[in-house]
Design a protein around this motif. Structure first.
Motif, PDB file in Angstrom:
ATOM      1  N   TYR A 260       0.849  -1.190   0.000  1.00 32.38           N
ATOM      2  CA  TYR A 260       0.000   0.000   0.000  1.00 32.38           C
ATOM      3  C   TYR A 260       0.887   1.243   0.000  1.00 32.38           C
ATOM      4  O   TYR A 260       1.846   1.320   0.765  1.00 32.38           O
ATOM      5  CB  TYR A 260      -0.892   0.021   1.236  1.00 32.38           C
ATOM      6  CG  TYR A 260      -1.649  -1.264   1.466  1.00 32.38           C
ATOM      7  CD1 TYR A 260      -2.752  -1.588   0.689  1.00 32.38           C
ATOM      8  CD2 TYR A 260      -1.248  -2.160   2.454  1.00 32.38           C
ATOM      9  CE1 TYR A 260      -3.446  -2.783   0.896  1.00 32.38           C
ATOM     10  CE2 TYR A 260      -1.938  -3.347   2.668  1.00 32.38           C
ATOM     11  CZ  TYR A 260      -3.037  -3.648   1.886  1.00 32.38           C
ATOM     12  OH  TYR A 260      -3.712  -4.820   2.097  1.00 32.38           O
TER      13      TYR A 260
ATOM     14  N   TRP B 185      -1.745   7.608   0.741  1.00 30.85           N
ATOM     15  CA  TRP B 185      -2.876   7.642   1.671  1.00 30.85           C
ATOM     16  C   TRP B 185      -3.526   6.270   1.858  1.00 30.85           C
ATOM     17  O   TRP B 185      -4.188   6.038   2.870  1.00 30.85           O
ATOM     18  CB  TRP B 185      -3.908   8.699   1.272  1.00 30.85           C
ATOM     19  CG  TRP B 185      -4.478   8.566  -0.109  1.00 30.85           C
ATOM     20  CD1 TRP B 185      -4.106   9.266  -1.218  1.00 30.85           C
ATOM     21  CD2 TRP B 185      -5.526   7.692  -0.530  1.00 30.85           C
ATOM     22  NE1 TRP B 185      -4.842   8.866  -2.301  1.00 30.85           N
ATOM     23  CE2 TRP B 185      -5.736   7.906  -1.910  1.00 30.85           C
ATOM     24  CE3 TRP B 185      -6.308   6.732   0.122  1.00 30.85           C
ATOM     25  CZ2 TRP B 185      -6.686   7.206  -2.639  1.00 30.85           C
ATOM     26  CZ3 TRP B 185      -7.265   6.036  -0.615  1.00 30.85           C
ATOM     27  CH2 TRP B 185      -7.441   6.285  -1.975  1.00 30.85           C
TER      28      TRP B 185
ATOM     29  N   ARG C 183      -1.873   3.482   2.371  1.00 30.76           N
ATOM     30  CA  ARG C 183      -1.094   2.960   3.501  1.00 30.76           C
ATOM     31  C   ARG C 183      -1.519   3.650   4.798  1.00 30.76           C
ATOM     32  O   ARG C 183      -1.679   3.000   5.830  1.00 30.76           O
ATOM     33  CB  ARG C 183       0.397   3.180   3.245  1.00 30.76           C
ATOM     34  CG  ARG C 183       1.274   2.747   4.407  1.00 30.76           C
ATOM     35  CD  ARG C 183       2.744   3.037   4.184  1.00 30.76           C
ATOM     36  NE  ARG C 183       2.961   4.459   4.035  1.00 30.76           N
ATOM     37  CZ  ARG C 183       3.593   5.026   3.013  1.00 30.76           C
ATOM     38  NH1 ARG C 183       4.093   4.309   2.038  1.00 30.76           N
ATOM     39  NH2 ARG C 183       3.740   6.328   2.953  1.00 30.76           N
ATOM     40  N   GLU C 184      -1.711   4.953   4.744  1.00 30.19           N
ATOM     41  CA  GLU C 184      -2.112   5.697   5.948  1.00 30.19           C
ATOM     42  C   GLU C 184      -3.460   5.223   6.479  1.00 30.19           C
ATOM     43  O   GLU C 184      -3.634   5.090   7.688  1.00 30.19           O
ATOM     44  CB  GLU C 184      -2.157   7.191   5.649  1.00 30.19           C
ATOM     45  CG  GLU C 184      -0.782   7.775   5.386  1.00 30.19           C
ATOM     46  CD  GLU C 184      -0.827   9.188   4.837  1.00 30.19           C
ATOM     47  OE1 GLU C 184      -1.918   9.807   4.867  1.00 30.19           O
ATOM     48  OE2 GLU C 184       0.213   9.677   4.375  1.00 30.19           O
ATOM     49  N   ARG C 185      -4.405   4.979   5.596  1.00 28.02           N
ATOM     50  CA  ARG C 185      -5.740   4.544   6.036  1.00 28.02           C
ATOM     51  C   ARG C 185      -5.734   3.123   6.586  1.00 28.02           C
ATOM     52  O   ARG C 185      -6.416   2.824   7.561  1.00 28.02           O
ATOM     53  CB  ARG C 185      -6.739   4.652   4.888  1.00 28.02           C
ATOM     54  CG  ARG C 185      -7.052   6.080   4.539  1.00 28.02           C
ATOM     55  CD  ARG C 185      -8.041   6.189   3.416  1.00 28.02           C
ATOM     56  NE  ARG C 185      -8.227   7.588   3.056  1.00 28.02           N
ATOM     57  CZ  ARG C 185      -8.968   8.003   2.055  1.00 28.02           C
ATOM     58  NH1 ARG C 185      -9.605   7.127   1.289  1.00 28.02           N
ATOM     59  NH2 ARG C 185      -9.074   9.284   1.789  1.00 28.02           N
TER      60      ARG C 185
ATOM     61  N   GLY D 199      -2.923   1.420   7.639  1.00 27.16           N
ATOM     62  CA  GLY D 199      -2.051   1.378   8.812  1.00 27.16           C
ATOM     63  C   GLY D 199      -0.827   0.491   8.682  1.00 27.16           C
ATOM     64  O   GLY D 199      -0.059   0.367   9.627  1.00 27.16           O
TER      65      GLY D 199
ATOM     66  N   PRO E 162       2.343  -0.790   5.653  1.00 33.93           N
ATOM     67  CA  PRO E 162       2.856  -0.569   4.296  1.00 33.93           C
ATOM     68  C   PRO E 162       2.730  -1.788   3.393  1.00 33.93           C
ATOM     69  O   PRO E 162       2.632  -1.654   2.179  1.00 33.93           O
ATOM     70  CB  PRO E 162       4.326  -0.215   4.523  1.00 33.93           C
ATOM     71  CG  PRO E 162       4.668  -0.862   5.818  1.00 33.93           C
ATOM     72  CD  PRO E 162       3.414  -0.858   6.645  1.00 33.93           C
TER      73      PRO E 162
ATOM     74  N   ARG F  45     -11.037  -0.154   8.191  1.00 31.64           N
ATOM     75  CA  ARG F  45      -9.918   0.604   7.603  1.00 31.64           C
ATOM     76  C   ARG F  45      -9.756   0.259   6.122  1.00 31.64           C
ATOM     77  O   ARG F  45      -9.505   1.129   5.296  1.00 31.64           O
ATOM     78  CB  ARG F  45      -8.615   0.302   8.336  1.00 31.64           C
ATOM     79  CG  ARG F  45      -8.614   0.733   9.788  1.00 31.64           C
ATOM     80  CD  ARG F  45      -7.357   0.260  10.491  1.00 31.64           C
ATOM     81  NE  ARG F  45      -7.300  -1.210  10.449  1.00 31.64           N
ATOM     82  CZ  ARG F  45      -6.191  -1.935  10.492  1.00 31.64           C
ATOM     83  NH1 ARG F  45      -5.017  -1.347  10.572  1.00 31.64           N
ATOM     84  NH2 ARG F  45      -6.236  -3.242  10.452  1.00 31.64           N
TER      85      ARG F  45
ATOM     86  N   ALA G 288     -10.279   2.632   2.777  1.00 30.33           N
ATOM     87  CA  ALA G 288      -9.207   2.768   1.785  1.00 30.33           C
ATOM     88  C   ALA G 288      -9.685   2.421   0.373  1.00 30.33           C
ATOM     89  O   ALA G 288      -9.241   3.022  -0.605  1.00 30.33           O
ATOM     90  CB  ALA G 288      -8.020   1.905   2.171  1.00 30.33           C
TER      91      ALA G 288
END
Length: 82
Positions: free
Chosen positions: A6, A9, A11-13, A15, A17, A41, A45
């Motif tokens: 990911y 954003w 990856r951010e959503r 949580g 990588p 989550r 995403a």
């Protein structure tokens, strides 16, 4: 087993990588369906697939592409120049 990566954003959503996924998905879309069912989550995403791109083994692909023989799936937002 498939490695799912990911970026940005996405990856951010979610949580993380990257992760190893044991899946029976036949296509990228099937994999997305499995992931969104896992946790809110992932649902967040993948809520707007028009804002995502996918690469299979580091080559741009499509959500209806088959996963047979694929080792890595990457999800990321569209790239822009600048």
């Amino acid at each position: 087993m498939i490695t799912v990566v990911y970026f940005a954003w996405v990856r951010e959503r979610i949580g993380v990588p990257r992760e190893e996924i044991d899946t029976k998905a036949a296509t990228v879309m099937d994999l997305v369906s499995e992931l969104t069912a896992r946790d809110p989550r992932y649902a967040l995403a993948f809520s707007d697939l028009d804002s995502l791109r996918v690469a299979l083994d580091q080559e741009l692909s499509y959500f209806d592409a088959p996963l047979a023989g694929v080792g890595e799936v990457a999800f990321f937002p569209p790239m822009t120049g600048g």
